[in-house]
Design a protein around this motif. Sequence first.
Motif, short mmCIF file in Angstrom:
data_model
loop_
_atom_site.label_atom_id
_atom_site.label_comp_id
_atom_site.label_asym_id
_atom_site.label_seq_id
_atom_site.Cartn_x
_atom_site.Cartn_y
_atom_site.Cartn_z
N THR A 69 0.83 -1.20 0.00
CA THR A 69 0.00 0.00 0.00
C THR A 69 0.87 1.25 0.00
OG1 THR A 69 -1.70 -1.20 1.22
CG2 THR A 69 -1.88 1.17 1.20
N VAL A 97 -7.24 1.40 -0.55
CA VAL A 97 -7.76 0.03 -0.55
C VAL A 97 -9.19 0.06 -0.02
CG1 VAL A 97 -7.45 -2.30 0.36
CG2 VAL A 97 -5.46 -0.89 -0.15
N VAL A 157 -8.02 -1.84 -5.14
CA VAL A 157 -7.29 -0.60 -4.91
C VAL A 157 -7.86 0.41 -5.90
CG1 VAL A 157 -5.17 -1.62 -4.03
CG2 VAL A 157 -5.40 -1.26 -6.47
#
Length: 68
Positions: free
Chosen positions: A8, A22, A31
């Motif tokens: 991430t 997310v 995402v």
Amino acid sequence: MPLSPLLTEVLGCPRCKGALKVHDSEAGPQVHCPVCQRAWPIEDGIPQMVPERESPWPRSSGLGSGGA
């Protein structure tokens, strides 16, 4: 399998290089880029960030986020 927090932090939008968010959708985890308004599915903890898997991300999720 959820997306690794490290991924991430490291991954960026393939279009604008912006940060990705997310979220869970009806189709499963994804995402998305809040700038480009595009989304990609996450399968087995891996974002499928190829053009064939890209989809539009709606600006309004219907959760009461007001706007113009």
